[in-house]
Design an enzyme around this catalytic site. Structure first.
Site, PDB file in Angstrom:
ATOM      1  N   GLY A 250       0.769  -1.224  -0.073  1.00 60.10           N
ATOM      2  CA  GLY A 250       0.130  -0.115   0.070  1.00 60.10           C
ATOM      3  C   GLY A 250       0.882   1.334   0.144  1.00 60.10           C
ATOM      4  O   GLY A 250       2.064   1.394  -0.341  1.00 60.10           O
ATOM      5  N   THR A 303      10.494 -11.298  -6.624  1.00 62.76           N
ATOM      6  CA  THR A 303       9.273 -11.728  -5.944  1.00 62.76           C
ATOM      7  C   THR A 303       9.866 -13.355  -5.570  1.00 62.76           C
ATOM      8  O   THR A 303      10.201 -13.974  -6.590  1.00 62.76           O
ATOM      9  CB  THR A 303       8.062 -11.708  -6.763  1.00 62.76           C
ATOM     10  OG1 THR A 303       7.312 -13.076  -6.201  1.00 62.76           O
ATOM     11  CG2 THR A 303       8.380 -12.076  -8.180  1.00 62.76           C
ATOM     12  N   ASP A 305       7.734 -15.325  -5.111  1.00 63.22           N
ATOM     13  CA  ASP A 305       6.883 -16.534  -5.734  1.00 63.22           C
ATOM     14  C   ASP A 305       7.253 -16.748  -7.376  1.00 63.22           C
ATOM     15  O   ASP A 305       6.783 -17.629  -7.940  1.00 63.22           O
ATOM     16  CB  ASP A 305       5.526 -15.763  -5.648  1.00 63.22           C
ATOM     17  CG  ASP A 305       5.059 -15.772  -4.572  1.00 63.22           C
ATOM     18  OD1 ASP A 305       5.448 -16.215  -3.743  1.00 63.22           O
ATOM     19  OD2 ASP A 305       3.923 -15.086  -4.248  1.00 63.22           O
ATOM     20  N   ARG A 460      11.789 -16.851   3.252  1.00 59.73           N
ATOM     21  CA  ARG A 460      12.075 -15.621   2.423  1.00 59.73           C
ATOM     22  C   ARG A 460      13.296 -14.547   2.975  1.00 59.73           C
ATOM     23  O   ARG A 460      13.456 -13.404   2.487  1.00 59.73           O
ATOM     24  CB  ARG A 460      10.811 -14.932   1.738  1.00 59.73           C
ATOM     25  CG  ARG A 460      10.033 -14.303   2.834  1.00 59.73           C
ATOM     26  CD  ARG A 460       9.067 -13.646   2.159  1.00 59.73           C
ATOM     27  NE  ARG A 460       8.397 -12.638   3.175  1.00 59.73           N
ATOM     28  CZ  ARG A 460       6.991 -11.916   2.979  1.00 59.73           C
ATOM     29  NH1 ARG A 460       6.384 -12.344   2.022  1.00 59.73           N
ATOM     30  NH2 ARG A 460       6.863 -11.099   3.865  1.00 59.73           N
TER      31      ARG A 460
HETATM   32  N1  LIG Z   1      -1.720  -0.857 -10.022  1.00 54.32           N
HETATM   33  C1  LIG Z   1      -0.841  -0.179  -8.999  1.00 54.32           C
HETATM   34  N2  LIG Z   1      -0.692   1.123  -9.178  1.00 54.32           N
HETATM   35  C2  LIG Z   1       0.212   1.736  -8.187  1.00 54.32           C
HETATM   36  N3  LIG Z   1       0.795   0.975  -7.328  1.00 54.32           N
HETATM   37  C3  LIG Z   1       0.572  -0.118  -7.103  1.00 54.32           C
HETATM   38  C4  LIG Z   1      -0.465  -0.807  -7.850  1.00 54.32           C
HETATM   39  N4  LIG Z   1      -0.338  -2.233  -7.274  1.00 54.32           N
HETATM   40  C5  LIG Z   1       0.411  -2.124  -6.443  1.00 54.32           C
HETATM   41  N5  LIG Z   1       0.817  -0.918  -6.047  1.00 54.32           N
HETATM   42  C6  LIG Z   1       1.767  -0.829  -4.965  1.00 54.32           C
HETATM   43  O1  LIG Z   1       2.928  -1.568  -5.191  1.00 54.32           O
HETATM   44  C7  LIG Z   1       3.642  -1.822  -3.829  1.00 54.32           C
HETATM   45  C8  LIG Z   1       3.651  -3.361  -3.812  1.00 54.32           C
HETATM   46  O2  LIG Z   1       2.571  -4.266  -4.370  1.00 54.32           O
HETATM   47  P1  LIG Z   1       2.342  -5.595  -3.924  1.00 54.32           P
HETATM   48  O3  LIG Z   1       2.118  -5.406  -2.247  1.00 54.32           O
HETATM   49  O4  LIG Z   1       1.269  -6.041  -4.390  1.00 54.32           O
HETATM   50  O5  LIG Z   1       3.549  -6.321  -3.802  1.00 54.32           O
HETATM   51  P2  LIG Z   1       4.356  -6.701  -5.185  1.00 54.32           P
HETATM   52  O6  LIG Z   1       5.185  -5.773  -5.716  1.00 54.32           O
HETATM   53  O7  LIG Z   1       3.257  -7.566  -6.256  1.00 54.32           O
HETATM   54  O8  LIG Z   1       5.589  -8.030  -4.487  1.00 54.32           O
HETATM   55  P3  LIG Z   1       5.255  -9.378  -3.974  1.00 54.32           P
HETATM   56  O9  LIG Z   1       5.462 -10.382  -4.952  1.00 54.32           O
HETATM   57  O10 LIG Z   1       5.975  -9.476  -2.878  1.00 54.32           O
HETATM   58  O11 LIG Z   1       3.423  -9.371  -3.692  1.00 54.32           O
HETATM   59  C9  LIG Z   1       2.397  -1.651  -2.942  1.00 54.32           C
HETATM   60  O12 LIG Z   1       3.173  -0.318  -1.924  1.00 54.32           O
HETATM   61  C10 LIG Z   1       1.294  -1.131  -3.571  1.00 54.32           C
HETATM   62  O13 LIG Z   1       0.442  -0.136  -3.217  1.00 54.32           O
HETATM   63  O1  LIG Z   2       2.579 -11.607   4.709  1.00 54.33           O
HETATM   64  P1  LIG Z   2       2.995 -10.819   3.746  1.00 54.33           P
HETATM   65  O2  LIG Z   2       4.511  -9.965   4.106  1.00 54.33           O
HETATM   66  O3  LIG Z   2       2.157  -9.980   3.142  1.00 54.33           O
HETATM   67  O4  LIG Z   2       3.490 -11.523   2.425  1.00 54.33           O
HETATM   68  C1  LIG Z   2       3.074 -12.737   2.058  1.00 54.33           C
HETATM   69  C2  LIG Z   2       3.097 -13.008   0.549  1.00 54.33           C
HETATM   70  O5  LIG Z   2       4.206 -12.581   0.099  1.00 54.33           O
HETATM   71  C3  LIG Z   2       4.602 -13.589  -1.055  1.00 54.33           C
HETATM   72  O6  LIG Z   2       5.823 -13.845  -0.404  1.00 54.33           O
HETATM   73  C4  LIG Z   2       5.147 -12.675  -2.151  1.00 54.33           C
HETATM   74  O7  LIG Z   2       6.124 -11.715  -1.892  1.00 54.33           O
HETATM   75  C5  LIG Z   2       3.675 -14.417  -1.059  1.00 54.33           C
HETATM   76  O8  LIG Z   2       4.311 -15.565  -1.646  1.00 54.33           O
HETATM   77  C6  LIG Z   2       2.884 -14.284   0.273  1.00 54.33           C
HETATM   78  O9  LIG Z   2       1.507 -14.544  -0.037  1.00 54.33           O
END
Ligand SMILES: Nc1ncnc2c1ncn2[C@@H]1O[C@H](COP(=O)(O)OP(=O)(O)OP(=O)(O)O)[C@@H](O)[C@H]1O
Ligand SMILES: O=P(O)(O)OC[C@H]1O[C@](O)(CO)[C@@H](O)[C@@H]1O
Length: 553
Positions: A250, A303, A305, A460
């Protein structure tokens, strides 16, 4: 009277003459300008023609001199007709470029061998070498390297990553920022360290490198003042897991982020994160262009994942798979030693992709049942996993189960809860499997001794292993090369085992990716576990949409 008439005539004649002169001058100017424009256009067209001619000649020459390989059979049903390059946006097309020649700077301690501060070391810098491998404009890596007879004849290609001959940014003027977002992943500190080192040491930038704390919110939260990353500060950070900058979900606020970029005169922004983070990075890039900021925004896919599309593997994934082996070994020991009917369950991360579970299963070769989000969980019946487990326990006395946290939506239902980034929260599949196994055994007059292990965050938070450390270094250096050259809205990654730059919109369009349930990886998993395959048969005449995807997952 006559004189007056004369003078009137003279005036009229003079006016007429002046008018004619103005008209003639205007006409001549118009003619000359048009001619000048036309000649300029002709010169431009001529130059373009010459350039194309030269390229054609060079290509023809290359074709002529190209030797056929000394071995191999020429086949006539596999072709590559056209190559479509996924070009990354280039700031040089929209902003005046510094156009500085790219010299590799090398930190060489001449004056202060015992220099301890970054400034002292900087004062003792000497340029001692240059790159011997510079990447040219259309150097590319083919995306679609698997070719099938009489199938696709075109391919996409990725821009090859690496140092360019000319830099868009004058290193003396560069200020950069680095941010880490989303969940933790082994190697984050390596990437932060290598970006900082590349900026200061390879390019000798004159500005600062800001570390943005706590993810996207760190751009605006007064509690999270950015830290200035120095060579001294990053020296040892790669030995620890996590991120020294902190991370979060967020907190994305575009306007505030852009204000920060403006106020701190940032010209290069390095964003380390998964698909969500990259979506945010691209919005920052678009915002910079809208506001007229000459800023390179570079992503580094992170990631555990492994669910960012196109790249061979995301950094930290191998370290996570390695860390998971400890839990699987423990599960096996527990299962073997606890009677009767010992069963060890390990739950691993993987929100919508089962790569960690599948790869950990294959690496350990000790697993009897692997459950992933891409493959339906069937509990009972002919293809049920519970009768399979009972059979395995009867055969060998114990069984080991690996389950991805996102598996089993079809038996548990989908959660409506989401986290701060909008990612869905997952139901407790591990506990559910433990209970289901115990009940199934009981129903069949047996007792199962089930031990449940959730290594969770321990997988992780380990430091990157050697392979991941090397990969992180390559990613970081190439992100800096790309940004210095003036590319923006791009991400770096290993594609077909070569470092490339990928346009972020292409990257996020199909991310998060999932494993191909009809692919080789899953085949290998079930080959090892001998569990029944619950992947539904393809309908007659239907083609698996994942069949032609570039990455062989
Ligand atoms: N469509 C978007 N536009 C702008 N910011 C975004 C959007 N989607 C996600 N974010 C922001 O990107 C950051 C990381 O997003 P998210 O928590 O989904 O992790 P991620 O980058 O997908 O990595 P992970 O694989 O760990 O989940 C957050 O601060 C979130 O608010
Ligand atoms: O508890 P958190 O920090 O939100 O992360 C959990 C998620 O993050 C991941 O490790 C991806 O970064 C996912 O596999 C898992 O669901």
């Amino acid at each position: 009277m006559t004189t007056a008439l004369h003078s009137k005539d003279t005036t009229t004649a003079l006016v007429a003459f002046s008018a004619a002169l103005v008209t003639a001058t205007a006409a001549t100017t118009y003619l000359l300008t048009t001619r000048y424009e036309q000649s300029k256009e002709r010169a431009r067209a001529w130059k373009q023609y010459q350039r194309e001619k030269l390229l054609k000649e060079k290509t023809a020459e290359a074709r002529k001199t190209m030797k056929e390989p000394s071995s191999g059979t020429l086949i006539d049903d596999v072709f590559i007709d056209k190559v479509f390059l996924w070009e990354c946006q280039d700031l040089r097309k929209s902003f005046a470029s510094a156009n500085v020649a790219n010299h590799m700077h090398f930190q060489y301690e001449t004056i202060h061998p015992l220099a301890s501060t970054a400034l002292q070391r900087k004062n003792s810098t000497e340029i001692i070498t240059q790159y011997n491998k510079l990447i040219t404009d259309h150097e590319c890596i083919l995306g679609d390297i698997v070719r099938k007879p009489n199938k696709q004849t075109n391919t996409v290609a990725y821009m090859r990553a690496g140092p360019r001959r000319y830099l868009h940014f004058d290193p003396a003027q560069v200020n950069a920022a680095i941010v880490t977002c989303g969940g933790l992943c082994p190697g984050l500190n390596n990437v932060i360290r290598e970006i900082t080192k590349s900026l200061y040491q390879l390019y000798a930038i004159g500005g600062k490198v800001y570390g943005i704390r706590g993810g996207y919110r760190g751009f605006w939260d007064p509690e999270l003042e950015p830290v200035e990353l120095t060579l001294d500060l990053v020296e040892n950070i790669h030995h620890g897991g996590g991120t020294v900058l902190g991370s979060s979900r967020g907190g994305f606020d575009l306007d505030k982020i852009l204000d920060f970029v403006r106020d701190r005169k940032i010209s290069q922004l390095f964003v380390i994160g998964g698909d969500g983070t990259h979506r945010g990075a691209f919005r920052i890039h678009e915002g910079c262009i809208e506001r007229g900021y000459n800023v390179a925004v570079a992503g580094i896919p992170k990631t555990i994942d492994n669910d960012v599309d196109y790249i061979d593997q995301s950094f930290g994934f191998q370290s996570a798979v390695e860390a998971a082996q400890v839990a699987i070994r423990s599960a096996k020991t527990e299962a073997v030693c606890n009677l009767p009917n010992g069963i060890g369950i390990v739950k691993l991360m993987g929100r919508s992709a089962g790569f960690i579970a599948a790869h950990s299963t294959m690496a350990s070769s000790d697993v009897d049942l692997c459950l992933v989000p891409e493959v339906p969980v069937v509990l009972d019946g002919e293809t049920g996993c519970l009768p399979h487990l009972m059979r395995r326990v009867k055969q060998q006395g114990y069984a080991v189960v690996v389950v991805a946290e996102g598996a089993g939506e079809e038996v548990l239902g989908t959660s409506t809860e989401v986290d701060a980034s909008g990612n869905k929260k997952l139901p407790a599949i591990g506990e559910f499997m433990k209970k289901s196994i115990e009940e199934y055994f009981k129903k069949h007059g047996e007792t199962a001794t089930v031990k449940y292990i959730d290594p969770s965050y321990t997988v992780r938070t380990v430091p990157a292993n050697a392979a991941d450390s090397l990969y992180c270094m390559q990613l970081a250096q190439n992100a800096v090369h790309g940004a210095m050259a003036g590319y923006t809205g791009f991400s770096v990654g290993l594609c077909n085992n070569r470092m490339v730059l990928l346009p972020i919109p292409e990257l996020v369009a199909t991310s998060p990716r999932s494993m191909n349930a009809r692919g080789r990886t899953w085949e290998r998993v079930i080959g090892l576990t001998r569990q029944p395959n619950t992947v539904p048969e393809l309908e007659e005449g239907k083609v698996d949409p994942k069949d032609n995807q570039p990455t062989p997952h």
